[in-house]
Design a protein around this motif. Sequence first.
Motif, PDB file in Angstrom:
ATOM      1  N   PHE A 169      -0.061  -4.718  -7.187  1.00 45.51           N
ATOM      2  CA  PHE A 169       0.506  -4.086  -5.988  1.00 45.51           C
ATOM      3  C   PHE A 169      -0.466  -3.012  -5.516  1.00 45.51           C
ATOM      4  CE2 PHE A 169       4.624  -1.921  -4.229  1.00 45.51           C
ATOM      5  CZ  PHE A 169       4.318  -2.374  -2.959  1.00 45.51           C
ATOM      6  N   VAL A 170      -1.005  -3.193  -4.296  1.00 47.36           N
ATOM      7  CA  VAL A 170      -1.957  -2.225  -3.753  1.00 47.36           C
ATOM      8  C   VAL A 170      -1.492  -1.771  -2.364  1.00 47.36           C
ATOM      9  CG1 VAL A 170      -3.902  -3.177  -5.050  1.00 47.36           C
ATOM     10  CG2 VAL A 170      -3.423  -4.014  -2.731  1.00 47.36           C
ATOM     11  N   PHE A 171      -2.111  -0.682  -1.871  1.00 43.90           N
ATOM     12  CA  PHE A 171      -1.707  -0.073  -0.612  1.00 43.90           C
ATOM     13  C   PHE A 171      -2.934   0.175   0.259  1.00 43.90           C
ATOM     14  CE2 PHE A 171       1.271   0.982  -3.886  1.00 43.90           C
ATOM     15  CZ  PHE A 171       2.523   0.958  -3.299  1.00 43.90           C
ATOM     16  N   ALA A 172      -2.768   0.028   1.558  1.00 43.46           N
ATOM     17  CA  ALA A 172      -3.864   0.292   2.501  1.00 43.46           C
ATOM     18  C   ALA A 172      -3.379   1.225   3.603  1.00 43.46           C
ATOM     19  CB  ALA A 172      -4.383  -1.014   3.107  1.00 43.46           C
ATOM     20  N   MET A 173      -4.274   2.137   4.013  1.00 44.56           N
ATOM     21  CA  MET A 173      -4.040   3.027   5.161  1.00 44.56           C
ATOM     22  C   MET A 173      -2.748   3.824   5.020  1.00 44.56           C
ATOM     23  SD  MET A 173      -5.463   0.485   8.165  1.00 44.56           S
ATOM     24  CE  MET A 173      -4.801  -0.979   7.404  1.00 44.56           C
ATOM     25  N   VAL A 174      -2.636   4.514   3.898  1.00 45.57           N
ATOM     26  CA  VAL A 174      -1.475   5.351   3.620  1.00 45.57           C
ATOM     27  C   VAL A 174      -1.746   6.764   4.138  1.00 45.57           C
ATOM     28  CG1 VAL A 174       0.070   6.257   1.853  1.00 45.57           C
ATOM     29  CG2 VAL A 174      -0.956   3.990   1.575  1.00 45.57           C
ATOM     30  N   ALA A 175      -0.856   7.288   4.982  1.00 40.50           N
ATOM     31  CA  ALA A 175      -1.005   8.649   5.494  1.00 40.50           C
ATOM     32  C   ALA A 175      -0.879   9.644   4.343  1.00 40.50           C
ATOM     33  CB  ALA A 175       0.047   8.931   6.554  1.00 40.50           C
ATOM     34  N   PRO A 176      -1.587  10.775   4.420  1.00 40.57           N
ATOM     35  CA  PRO A 176      -1.556  11.756   3.314  1.00 40.57           C
ATOM     36  C   PRO A 176      -0.145  12.201   2.939  1.00 40.57           C
ATOM     37  CG  PRO A 176      -3.296  12.298   4.866  1.00 40.57           C
ATOM     38  CD  PRO A 176      -2.523  11.177   5.476  1.00 40.57           C
ATOM     39  N   GLU A 177       0.727  12.460   3.960  1.00 42.78           N
ATOM     40  CA  GLU A 177       2.079  12.914   3.636  1.00 42.78           C
ATOM     41  C   GLU A 177       2.895  11.810   2.974  1.00 42.78           C
ATOM     42  OE1 GLU A 177       1.810  11.942   8.091  1.00 42.78           O
ATOM     43  OE2 GLU A 177       0.625  12.969   6.544  1.00 42.78           O
ATOM     44  N   VAL A 178       2.621  10.540   3.332  1.00 46.63           N
ATOM     45  CA  VAL A 178       3.309   9.417   2.699  1.00 46.63           C
ATOM     46  C   VAL A 178       2.799   9.231   1.273  1.00 46.63           C
ATOM     47  CG1 VAL A 178       3.736   6.929   2.817  1.00 46.63           C
ATOM     48  CG2 VAL A 178       3.745   8.295   4.910  1.00 46.63           C
ATOM     49  N   LYS A 179       1.504   9.435   1.073  1.00 47.02           N
ATOM     50  CA  LYS A 179       0.925   9.343  -0.288  1.00 47.02           C
ATOM     51  C   LYS A 179       1.558  10.401  -1.198  1.00 47.02           C
ATOM     52  CE  LYS A 179      -2.094   8.137  -3.489  1.00 47.02           C
ATOM     53  NZ  LYS A 179      -1.904   9.183  -4.497  1.00 47.02           N
TER      54      LYS A 179
END
Length: 560
Positions: free
Chosen positions: A517-527
Amino acid sequence: MSLKKPWTPILEGVLPIVPSRVPADLIAGVTLASLAIPEVMGYTRIAGTPVITGLYTILVPMALFAVFGSSRRLVVGADSATAAILASGLAGAAAAGSTEYTALASLLALLASAFLIAARIVRLGFLADFLSRTVLVGFLTGVGVQVALGEIPSLLGIAGGGRGPIEKLTHALQNLDRINVAAAVIGAATLVVIVGARKISRKIPGPLIAVAGAIVFSRAIDLQSLGVSLLGAIPKGLPGVGLPHIDWTWDRISGLLGTTFSMFVVILAQSAATARAYAARYDEPFNENVDLVGLGLANLGAGLSGTFVVNGSPTKTEMVDSAGGHSQLAQLTTSAIVLIVLLFLTGPLADMPDAVLSGVVFLIGVNLIDVHGMRKIYTQARSEFWIALITAAVVVLIGVEQGILLAMALSLIDHTRHGYRPKNAVVLKGDQGAWLTHPVTQPSEFEPGLLIYRFSHSMYYANVQEFSEEVARLVKGAEPALHWFCLDASAIDDIDYSAGQTLVTTCAMLKERGVRFVFAMVAPEVKAELDRYGVSRLAGEQAFYRSGRELVEAFRRQPQ
């Protein structure tokens, strides 16, 4: 040493004064006065207050907003929507037009002022966005139908009738044999003059011509002998200033808070929308917080000068704009003209037939019925049309106050509906490496073993079930088998606790299937939210990629 910026500046809507534009502002102010004076007198019929209180809405409140507001174009004064809410809220509390009723109307203006000032202090201006354009069209259309139907008996010279518009219309239909021909002719002539003047040019003061003509005709012919009702004596001079003469008990005040809140929301939504539109049209500065103070002080002035609540008026704003006004100097000119009218010219108004005022109000209602807007919504957003129609029906059949509360609720439900079923997609590779979106209905991999899933909304408790179902379906139906499942988070701006726990479960489910499971283009506040919920720890810090290119390059480097 720098000076501290004032909490609310003054004269932002007036300064700087451009000498070459002053004549145009003065002419626009005269034009607004000629058009608005008959109109605000008509609004008193909707609000249920004495005719003189309509003139009071222009005298003090309009001048206060001109001084303390930020918008150079917005005109503040009596408005049909808030007047209708007021009348609905005070129905049964006192006899319409009585001293007690007028005092309660002034109290509502003071309460609206308190709401607006409080909204400025705690920055509640965002509440203006809780009335969508769809329900606002439906609400104003319902108000228009209610106002127009309510004036039909008076237009026909039929006395009496029920409270609501349906009862009044039914009463008129049941008593057609009691029509006063003279009153009906005067009402019809008023409609012809106003509509005819508008067809020729919107700058022609049709209502003023109709009022002046009717007064002259009334003085020449004894209309009262024909059974035509006249306005009667109107007080001369300035309004008294002070608190309304009522029993200041908590029970009385608390009973008006629901009506006040309804008016507060309409004031916010309608004033902000109008000010924004004209500020954008002319590329002028506009500060919503400063306007909140201006609106609050305008309603404070209304309450202390014995009149009813005022609002940013789209129709009056357009009157000034069409007449060439450039700043609040036009509105100050209008206030000065009303001052002259109050001091010297109220006498002739006593001879104005009621049917003339009914004709003015009837056309105000008709103009609010936005057939074009409803048709456009029906064509372009069918589901939202039914929301607008339901709102309009509630206003007409149940009440204006209930209609505005329903409008807010439907706006929120409509927003939640869109978020509840977001239009998610899978991402495919286009020409020259471009990313293309594809419906989730069929699993499609970006590259063999890599599936990129774009969730198109913030993630919260109501839509995470759809997320779970779509992820499970995509993973199960993937051919060839997946190695990486990527969540494209470019459209996600918030993840609540329920969604965070669902992501934890999803991460475990994918790990059991041997899928990373990977993530792309995550906003800093969402991270930061993913870190807090433990998702980042489970997926691993190496599972986050700043761009699509970085993601794809990392996938290609991994042994398959």
